[in-house]
Scaffold this active site. Structure first.
Site, mmCIF file in Angstrom:
data_model
loop_
_atom_site.group_PDB
_atom_site.id
_atom_site.type_symbol
_atom_site.label_atom_id
_atom_site.label_comp_id
_atom_site.label_asym_id
_atom_site.label_seq_id
_atom_site.Cartn_x
_atom_site.Cartn_y
_atom_site.Cartn_z
ATOM 1 N N ASP A 8 0.860 -1.171 0.000
ATOM 2 C CA ASP A 8 0.000 0.000 0.000
ATOM 3 C C ASP A 8 0.905 1.232 0.000
ATOM 4 O O ASP A 8 2.075 1.163 0.397
ATOM 5 C CB ASP A 8 -0.887 -0.031 1.247
ATOM 6 N N ASP A 23 -2.089 -0.277 6.044
ATOM 7 C CA ASP A 23 -2.369 0.474 7.271
ATOM 8 C C ASP A 23 -3.844 0.777 7.507
ATOM 9 O O ASP A 23 -4.207 1.232 8.587
ATOM 10 C CB ASP A 23 -1.623 1.815 7.236
#
Length: 273
Positions: free
Chosen positions: A9, A223
């Protein structure tokens, strides 16, 4: 365990608060590539907003964009494995955004379209201006987003933002209940609306299968809530220290926050060792 892929990510994970990549991460990822490990960006971003990081990492792999809505091949400059919103669905989302007085940024084929300038747009445009022209994301202001749905091509998702998280939650619940679309938190003040069935984990699995790679051979870093689908389905799912507790609970490992060299540490100790 032998890992063949590192899935990353961007915001809140690989990127610092200033939208840079730590030198430790760059070095570790370069060593991983030299060892024959593929590095894959898996993000909520539009493909035009990935260029600086894709080029900094010197990648040749496709990117999973808009939370698994499509796979983008930068060499061929085309999308594949796409599951966009239909124009009718996009207009329904716009109606709901107006009803709840929530801002929406429409991610279409080649640009991110907006009708009204907000703080979120202003900050994004300011960041864009710091980049070389060939790396700048494609933002387009239109007179009417409803009208734009008719000739926008594929509509990948809506990034909706509001300072009041309760208002965003109420909007998301209505979209899921009344329109049957998927809503995921992708930032502290942003919920993304996309076609049902799209997720980072689902498209990562499809891509891996096409490459003859098992999900157990992938280590993924994330996250936020839109990362859970991949963190919970790979061989090693790593949550950042700045993640919400629910995200951490679905990962195999929790490391330091995105301003610390935790990604490099894991690559060096668990992937290359």
């Amino acid at each position: 365990m032998t890992y063949r892929v590192i899935a990353l990510d961007l915001d809140g994970t690989l990127l610092t608060q200033k939208k840079t990549i730590l030198p430790e991460s760059l070095m570790a990822l370069e060593l991983a590539k030299q060892a024959g490990i593929q590095v894959l960006i898996v993000t909520g971003r539009h493909h035009s907003a990935i260029h600086p990081f894709y080029q900094a990492l010197e990648l040749d792999t496709p990117a999973i964009c808009c939370n698994g809505t499509y796979l983008y091949d930068y060499q061929a400059q085309r999308a594949s494995c796409a599951n966009p919103l239909q124009p009718r669905q996009a207009r329904q989302v716009l109606d709901m955004l107006e009803h709840f007085a929530i801002h929406g940024l429409m991610y279409a084929d080649d640009a991110m379209m907006y009708q009204h300038t907000t703080g979120h747009i202003t900050r994004s445009l300011a960041w864009s201006q710091t980049l070389p022209e060939h790396q700048r994301p494609a933002f387009q202001q239109v007179e009417n987003l409803h009208a734009a749905t008719h000739d926008a091509g594929n509509i990948w998702k809506f990034a909706t933002s509001h300072a009041d998280s309760a208002a965003l939650n109420e909007f998301a619940a209505s979209v899921e209940r009344e329109l049957g679309l998927a809503c995921e938190w992708s930032w502290i003040d942003q919920i993304d609306v996309a076609q049902t069935g799209n997720s980072k984990g689902n498209l990562l699995q499809r891509w891996a299968a096409s490459q003859g790679i098992a999900m157990t051979e992938i280590v993924a870093f994330g996250d936020n809530f839109n990362d859970i689908s991949m963190l919970s389905s790979v061989g090693l799912g790593v949550a950042m220290g700045n993640s919400a507790d629910d995200v951490k609970a679905r990962a195999d490992l929790v490391i330091g926050h995105n301003e610390q060299p935790g990604i490099a540490d894991i690559i060096m100790s668990r992937v290359l060792n």
